[in-house]
Scaffold this active site. Sequence first.
Site, mmCIF file in Angstrom:
data_model
loop_
_atom_site.group_PDB
_atom_site.id
_atom_site.type_symbol
_atom_site.label_atom_id
_atom_site.label_comp_id
_atom_site.label_asym_id
_atom_site.label_seq_id
_atom_site.Cartn_x
_atom_site.Cartn_y
_atom_site.Cartn_z
ATOM 1 N N ARG A 98 0.784 -1.095 0.029
ATOM 2 C CA ARG A 98 -0.163 0.002 -0.141
ATOM 3 C C ARG A 98 0.901 1.406 -0.005
ATOM 4 O O ARG A 98 0.474 2.454 -0.301
ATOM 5 C CB ARG A 98 -0.918 0.125 1.197
ATOM 6 C CG ARG A 98 -2.115 -0.851 1.004
ATOM 7 C CD ARG A 98 -3.146 -0.850 2.117
ATOM 8 N NE ARG A 98 -2.613 -1.677 3.091
ATOM 9 C CZ ARG A 98 -3.064 -1.755 4.328
ATOM 10 N NH1 ARG A 98 -4.227 -0.748 4.859
ATOM 11 N NH2 ARG A 98 -2.712 -2.658 5.150
ATOM 12 N N THR A 116 1.741 -13.612 11.484
ATOM 13 C CA THR A 116 2.717 -13.572 12.362
ATOM 14 C C THR A 116 3.244 -14.280 13.376
ATOM 15 O O THR A 116 4.445 -14.423 13.695
ATOM 16 C CB THR A 116 1.852 -12.341 13.471
ATOM 17 O OG1 THR A 116 0.682 -12.771 13.683
ATOM 18 C CG2 THR A 116 1.680 -10.934 12.628
HETATM 19 C C1 UD1 Z 1 -1.832 -7.684 13.830
HETATM 20 C C2 UD1 Z 1 -2.339 -8.825 15.058
HETATM 21 C C3 UD1 Z 1 -3.391 -7.862 15.357
HETATM 22 C C4 UD1 Z 1 -3.218 -6.537 15.962
HETATM 23 C C5 UD1 Z 1 -2.392 -5.712 14.646
HETATM 24 C C6 UD1 Z 1 -2.001 -4.241 15.130
HETATM 25 C C7 UD1 Z 1 -1.926 -11.001 14.287
HETATM 26 C C8 UD1 Z 1 -2.653 -12.394 14.018
HETATM 27 N N1 UD1 Z 1 -2.935 -9.993 14.401
HETATM 28 O O1 UD1 Z 1 -2.865 -7.771 12.597
HETATM 29 O O2 UD1 Z 1 -4.190 -8.683 16.706
HETATM 30 O O3 UD1 Z 1 -4.416 -5.811 16.247
HETATM 31 O O4 UD1 Z 1 -1.609 -6.608 14.372
HETATM 32 O O5 UD1 Z 1 -1.408 -3.881 14.387
HETATM 33 O O6 UD1 Z 1 -0.862 -11.162 14.810
HETATM 34 N N2 UD1 Z 1 4.357 -9.946 9.401
HETATM 35 C C9 UD1 Z 1 5.604 -10.543 9.003
HETATM 36 N N3 UD1 Z 1 5.241 -11.931 8.418
HETATM 37 C C10 UD1 Z 1 4.099 -12.249 8.151
HETATM 38 C C11 UD1 Z 1 2.825 -11.464 8.615
HETATM 39 C C12 UD1 Z 1 3.104 -10.420 9.315
HETATM 40 O O7 UD1 Z 1 6.546 -10.176 9.001
HETATM 41 O O8 UD1 Z 1 3.843 -13.350 7.779
HETATM 42 C C13 UD1 Z 1 4.547 -8.490 9.956
HETATM 43 C C14 UD1 Z 1 4.247 -7.442 9.106
HETATM 44 O O9 UD1 Z 1 5.145 -6.906 8.351
HETATM 45 C C15 UD1 Z 1 3.662 -6.388 9.955
HETATM 46 C C16 UD1 Z 1 3.259 -7.141 11.384
HETATM 47 O O10 UD1 Z 1 3.858 -8.471 11.171
HETATM 48 O O11 UD1 Z 1 4.819 -5.614 10.414
HETATM 49 C C17 UD1 Z 1 1.925 -7.498 11.562
HETATM 50 O O12 UD1 Z 1 1.346 -8.224 10.281
HETATM 51 P P1 UD1 Z 1 -0.123 -7.811 9.923
HETATM 52 O O13 UD1 Z 1 -0.469 -8.571 8.830
HETATM 53 O O14 UD1 Z 1 -0.114 -6.235 9.422
HETATM 54 O O15 UD1 Z 1 -1.032 -8.061 10.888
HETATM 55 P P2 UD1 Z 1 -2.515 -7.421 11.290
HETATM 56 O O16 UD1 Z 1 -3.505 -8.176 10.356
HETATM 57 O O17 UD1 Z 1 -2.488 -5.868 11.233
#
Ligand code: UD1
Length: 452
Positions: free
Chosen positions: A16, A86
Amino acid sequence: MTQALAILLAAGEGTRMRSARPKVMQEVGNRPLIAHVAHAAAEAEVDTLAIVIGPGMAAVTEAAQKAAEGARQTVTSHVQSERLGTGHAVLAARTAIADRYDHVLVLLGDAPLVRPQTIQAARRALSEGADIAVVGFRAADPTGYGRLIVHDGQVVAIREHRDADPAERAIDFCNSGIMAFAQAPMLSLLDAIGNDNAKGEYYLTDAIEIANRAGLVVRAVEAPETEVMGVNDRAQLAECEAAFQAAKRADVLSSGVSLIAPETVYFSADTQIGPDATVEPHVVFGPGTVIESGARIRAFSHLEGAHVAADAQIGPYARLRPGTEIGEKARIGNFVEAKNAVFGPGAKANHLSYVGDTSVGAKANIGAGTITCNYDGFFKYRTEIGEGAFVGSNSALVAPVRIGAGAIVGSGSVITETVPDDALALGRGRQVIKEGRAAQFRETKSNQKKHD
Ligand code: UD1
Ligand code: CA
């Protein structure tokens, strides 16, 4: 002393942002997002940083390493080759988690405003007996966030928005994504996470229910929403910048610096300003600037990579570029640009000058409109101006060149050769007077015009 590891999740591409660089390399306060998080972790006395990146994101690790340099932290890098959530991301740092730490923190690379105090509060909860501490916040609009379900102080679950029922969606206490784990049970909790949910991802947040089933203690630590704000697009990046600037201004004010119109002054994350300095309206501090106490930065000045010593005065409308050092009580006035220039104590360049690759001795005076000609289109050359020298207005100092201590350069000079100490140098055409010639000229011309 407890030993702590922080895992920084940064594998997201941040589509984004519509950017060629990884999201966490975007900058707030002229510092990459990931470096903000690394600094906060360092201040919270975290010993090791494990950076979880996506393929081809070595720059992210480098930025974290650079941020950790001063803090004697170790940085390790872990590639998550597929983004499966995550929980999966944290496990990419399995080898780091398996090392002996008391506390393992999970921080988000795209939530740069987290304060060290909050990380420490989460660590304190662990020291006071919790197995997991979750940093929560009250969301103005909780849509999209995981909700913290808390009973009698125990966090019993985190429900992701997509998986939440209406009653759960009504909860405004949300998961910031920042958590602290006591190391002992952590790997077994992570290994028990499955992907049976709305997104088919391994949710780190599922560790909470698993921990509850194992009878572990899970506490929530509350932080202000602005602090845990995540950055996903350019609009949020701008919002984050605004929140960063507001916090930095408040910090600067509370450290004893006067900001006459704080909302018009822009800082970098690394800007240092000593007490009793004054910053007038509309000043921009680029990266690497240090201002010592009592200095005054006057309106509409732009400084980067510059060191301004005590009681010096800069501006209004001055531009200090990298490598510039302004000595005590020196003065740089309006429309003066300095680059890689060292001004001794009490030296002055008060009006309309360019001073580059130059050293200016104590109390030397550079007259209005003086230019150092430091570049021939291929190479840069140095100008040396001795102590107490006086350079007359509108002079061009063609580098490499030296003006001796106490020397005087007549105004309008083009100086190409060394001026010895205490000498007077004149490098300009001699003035010629032709008596009456102006009147004569006017008469001739007006006669021509009459006969046209
Ligand atoms: C996550 C949380 C949610 C919280 C929110 C806060 C989970 C399942 N959910 O949701 O409870 O309220 O953050 O912003 O944890 N990332 C990786 N690898 C992955 C997936 C994510 O490195 O496979 C990193 C992303 O780059 C990011 C962070 O983890 O920095 C959070 O991931 P994102 O997909 O944004 O989680 P949300 O769905 O926003
Ligand atoms: Ca997110």
